[in-house]
Scaffold this motif. Structure first.
Motif, PDB file in Angstrom:
ATOM      1  N   GLN A  31      15.607  13.345  62.590  1.00  0.00           N
ATOM      2  CA  GLN A  31      14.330  13.959  62.227  1.00  0.00           C
ATOM      3  C   GLN A  31      14.474  15.475  62.006  1.00  0.00           C
ATOM      4  O   GLN A  31      13.920  16.291  62.765  1.00  0.00           O
ATOM      5  N   PRO A  32      15.218  15.883  60.979  1.00  0.00           N
ATOM      6  CA  PRO A  32      15.507  17.308  60.755  1.00  0.00           C
ATOM      7  C   PRO A  32      14.275  18.157  60.484  1.00  0.00           C
ATOM      8  O   PRO A  32      14.324  19.376  60.659  1.00  0.00           O
ATOM      9  N   GLU A  33      13.167  17.524  60.071  1.00  0.00           N
ATOM     10  CA  GLU A  33      11.959  18.323  59.814  1.00  0.00           C
ATOM     11  C   GLU A  33      11.431  18.984  61.074  1.00  0.00           C
ATOM     12  O   GLU A  33      10.651  19.943  61.000  1.00  0.00           O
ATOM     13  N   GLN A  34      11.860  18.512  62.244  1.00  0.00           N
ATOM     14  CA  GLN A  34      11.433  19.102  63.509  1.00  0.00           C
ATOM     15  C   GLN A  34      12.421  20.150  64.025  1.00  0.00           C
ATOM     16  O   GLN A  34      12.208  20.724  65.091  1.00  0.00           O
ATOM     17  N   MET A  35      13.505  20.401  63.272  1.00  0.00           N
ATOM     18  CA  MET A  35      14.529  21.349  63.702  1.00  0.00           C
ATOM     19  C   MET A  35      14.289  22.729  63.110  1.00  0.00           C
ATOM     20  O   MET A  35      13.578  22.880  62.112  1.00  0.00           O
ATOM     21  N   GLU A  36      14.929  23.710  63.724  1.00  0.00           N
ATOM     22  CA  GLU A  36      14.938  25.058  63.162  1.00  0.00           C
ATOM     23  C   GLU A  36      15.740  25.052  61.860  1.00  0.00           C
ATOM     24  O   GLU A  36      16.735  24.334  61.741  1.00  0.00           O
ATOM     25  N   PRO A  37      15.338  25.852  60.854  1.00  0.00           N
ATOM     26  CA  PRO A  37      16.068  25.888  59.582  1.00  0.00           C
ATOM     27  C   PRO A  37      17.553  26.191  59.749  1.00  0.00           C
ATOM     28  O   PRO A  37      18.391  25.601  59.059  1.00  0.00           O
ATOM     29  N   ALA A  38      17.890  27.116  60.668  1.00  0.00           N
ATOM     30  CA  ALA A  38      19.301  27.470  60.879  1.00  0.00           C
ATOM     31  C   ALA A  38      20.091  26.288  61.417  1.00  0.00           C
ATOM     32  O   ALA A  38      21.250  26.073  61.053  1.00  0.00           O
ATOM     33  N   LEU A  39      19.472  25.497  62.288  1.00  0.00           N
ATOM     34  CA  LEU A  39      20.145  24.325  62.854  1.00  0.00           C
ATOM     35  C   LEU A  39      20.321  23.252  61.790  1.00  0.00           C
ATOM     36  O   LEU A  39      21.380  22.607  61.721  1.00  0.00           O
ATOM     37  N   ARG A  40      19.318  23.058  60.943  1.00  0.00           N
ATOM     38  CA  ARG A  40      19.434  22.083  59.844  1.00  0.00           C
ATOM     39  C   ARG A  40      20.573  22.465  58.911  1.00  0.00           C
ATOM     40  O   ARG A  40      21.343  21.618  58.466  1.00  0.00           O
TER      41      ARG A  40
END
Length: 276
Positions: free
Chosen positions: A224-233
């Protein structure tokens, strides 16, 4: 439909009756997750230049990152190696007996693809037993979303396997060709390593690799990358893009579905022309 069901049922029953295969299917994923994943966690952190020690990258978990890829690897290997039964049936004469029966070759081919897809789906779902040990949160809605995507991916890969199997005469030749084909595709799919920071020529191979879009779908469902920080994605390579256009989940479904149709058509045509 009866012919398709008969072929499908045979392959599925063979899977459930082979206890060694059921148990052995856990060996490779366990090795990658526990030994390879845990051992490489520190190295991956160092490759990020130490940034993983603080900020949003502190949440990077390499074992968690690998888990969707391990599911993908299991589905790929099971689906494509399911076509080995076609070569074995030819070697032992069973395929000739099927081909002289009233069943059409198209029904046999589709039954084989569906059988391999179903077995790959079961083995992919069996990988969920590792969930409690790696810290990934899997809910019922995630599983329900994962099942049709797994089957679609397995269907495409089973079709590729059948296409290859109908062109080869021996089991040894089939296994050699598959090993040469599947491992480069797997390593260039983002299943085991993030896809960020690759040279241009390798990035091109990644974008034309059908497994890339399959693995990315598994990652989007499970992580569920939409819940991650942009840098982490970005660090986890979850922003798959072509010409600066970020590929959406729906577009990936479309790509894999189109490839499934193309490969099953080619596999069916080749199977109809193949010798017993």
């Amino acid at each position: 439909m009866e012919a398709i069901y008969a072929i499908w049922q045979r392959d599925v029953l063979k899977f459930f009756r082979d206890k060694a295969r059921l148990i052995g299917s856990f060996a490779m994923p366990f090795m990658f997750l526990i030994l390879f994943g845990s051992g490489m966690s520190g190295a991956i952190g160092s490759m990020m230049g130490g940034e993983a020690a603080s900020g949003p990258l502190s949440d990077f978990n390499f074992v968690e990152f690998m888990f969707p890829g391990i599911i993908g690897m299991t589905v790929f290997n099971t689906a494509i190696f399911s076509a080995l039964s076609v070569v074995q049936d030819r070697e032992f004469g069973y395929l000739r007996e099927i081909l002289v029966s009233p069943m059409s070759r198209t029904s046999i081919a589709i039954g084989k693809v569906l059988g391999g897809s179903t077995v790959a789906l079961f083995q992919g779902l069996m990988m969920l037993v590792f969930v409690p040990f790696i810290g990934v949160t899997i809910t019922i809605p995630i599983i329900l979303k994962l099942i049709p995507v797994m089957f679609l991916v397995a269907f495409a890969i089973s079709s590729i396997g059948l296409l290859i199997a109908t062109s080869l005469k021996t089991s040894q030749g089939f296994q050699m060709v598959i090993q040469v084909l599947i491992f480069p595709m797997l390593f260039l799919s983002g299943a085991l390593f993030p896809l960020s920071g690759m040279p241009a020529w390798m990035d091109f191979l990644v974008k034309i690799n059908p497994l890339t879009y399959s693995v990315d779908m598994f990652k989007k469902i499970i992580l569920q990358p939409e819940q991650m920080e942009p840098a982490l994605r970005e660090a986890m390579g979850l922003n798959l893009s072509i010409f600066n256009h970020v590929i959406t989940f729906s577009e990936e479904i479309l790509v894999v579905a189109v490839l499934s149709i193309i490969f099953v058509l080619f596999a069916t045509i080749r199977f109809n022309r193949a010798e017993a």
